[in-house]
Design an enzyme around this catalytic site. Sequence first.
Site, PDB file in Angstrom:
ATOM      1  N   PRO A  89     -62.653  63.921  75.215  1.00  0.00           N
ATOM      2  CA  PRO A  89     -63.738  64.502  74.423  1.00  0.00           C
ATOM      3  C   PRO A  89     -63.890  63.768  73.092  1.00  0.00           C
ATOM      4  O   PRO A  89     -62.905  63.487  72.410  1.00  0.00           O
ATOM      5  CB  PRO A  89     -63.263  65.946  74.205  1.00  0.00           C
ATOM      6  CG  PRO A  89     -62.322  66.215  75.325  1.00  0.00           C
ATOM      7  CD  PRO A  89     -61.646  64.906  75.609  1.00  0.00           C
ATOM      8  N   GLU A  90     -65.128  63.432  72.767  1.00  0.00           N
ATOM      9  CA  GLU A  90     -65.412  62.728  71.523  1.00  0.00           C
ATOM     10  C   GLU A  90     -66.062  63.691  70.536  1.00  0.00           C
ATOM     11  O   GLU A  90     -66.071  64.910  70.754  1.00  0.00           O
ATOM     12  CB  GLU A  90     -66.306  61.515  71.818  1.00  0.00           C
ATOM     13  CG  GLU A  90     -65.682  60.541  72.817  1.00  0.00           C
ATOM     14  CD  GLU A  90     -66.558  59.329  73.102  1.00  0.00           C
ATOM     15  OE1 GLU A  90     -67.378  58.948  72.232  1.00  0.00           O
ATOM     16  OE2 GLU A  90     -66.445  58.759  74.203  1.00  0.00           O
TER      17      GLU A  90
ATOM     18  N   ARG B 217     -52.768  66.985  82.167  1.00  0.00           N
ATOM     19  CA  ARG B 217     -51.932  65.786  82.039  1.00  0.00           C
ATOM     20  C   ARG B 217     -50.877  65.885  80.945  1.00  0.00           C
ATOM     21  O   ARG B 217     -50.006  65.027  80.827  1.00  0.00           O
ATOM     22  CB  ARG B 217     -52.815  64.560  81.767  1.00  0.00           C
ATOM     23  CG  ARG B 217     -53.784  64.248  82.892  1.00  0.00           C
ATOM     24  CD  ARG B 217     -54.445  62.914  82.654  1.00  0.00           C
ATOM     25  NE  ARG B 217     -55.425  62.592  83.674  1.00  0.00           N
ATOM     26  CZ  ARG B 217     -56.107  61.457  83.725  1.00  0.00           C
ATOM     27  NH1 ARG B 217     -55.901  60.529  82.798  1.00  0.00           N
ATOM     28  NH2 ARG B 217     -56.985  61.237  84.669  1.00  0.00           N
TER      29      ARG B 217
END
Length: 270
Positions: free
Chosen positions: A2-3, A108
């Site tokens: 996500p940016e 992750r």
Amino acid sequence: MPELPEVETIARGLHTLVQGRRIREVLHFTPSVLRAGNPGSLPGRTITYVSRRAKLLLVHLDQGECLAFHLKMTGRVWVASPGQDLPKHTHLVCELEGRDRLIFEDTRRFGFFGIYGPQDIEAWSFYQNLGPEPLQSTAEDLALRLGARRAGVKSLLLNQTVLAGIGNIYADESLFAARIHPASLAANIPLAKRVQLCSELQRILLEAIAAGGSTISDYRNAYGKSGIFQDSFEVYGKKGQPCPACGRALKAEQIAGRTSTHCPRCQKLY
């Protein structure tokens, strides 16, 4: 990962859902994803507001503390209703007044969180070294910042100490909009062209926020909804497809350690 637009969208949604609510209990956390602080200090704290700095999601608490999340590739922070099953890879659960739960999950485990006092977060080297926010600076100031370094423009756009919050998606899209090849040296790009690049970057970021961000695989907002800005991509992830400007096949190559999609005809190499 996500940016800026995705984390901003999450922050705005969470702010609406949790502002003014007290944390009753910490039900679960995974020690390996904790970077600072003690989750045992959270019960009794009230959430005052939620904000973003770069790609960090910041949940501000009374007494000046801050619960900071870095979502990395697959992290999510959202609010679960009472009785809703916890995801398998849940790493933090804060039960709120009303029995809703603030959830941090990450398949992750690249993401992390920390609890920081007002002085602690300012002393955190990662936070200290963040560059300016692209939407809180003028395009001219950003252009001068890019031109001051002898490095590739794509590398500088991705460098969080130069500009905060930009990743591969919005770097590729803004470089195409400004018709600049991603392998260009920033100092070789004329100032007017760098200003155009930074103006396009700001425009694209605002449009992406309005669209709820971009969902490539895992990203969801605070309500569990996908973004739709991916429907507006011109080049990102479109290797081999026709350039929307000239029709030539888009090319992808490794630049600054990332796959960079661009048009070899339309985007000038400086």
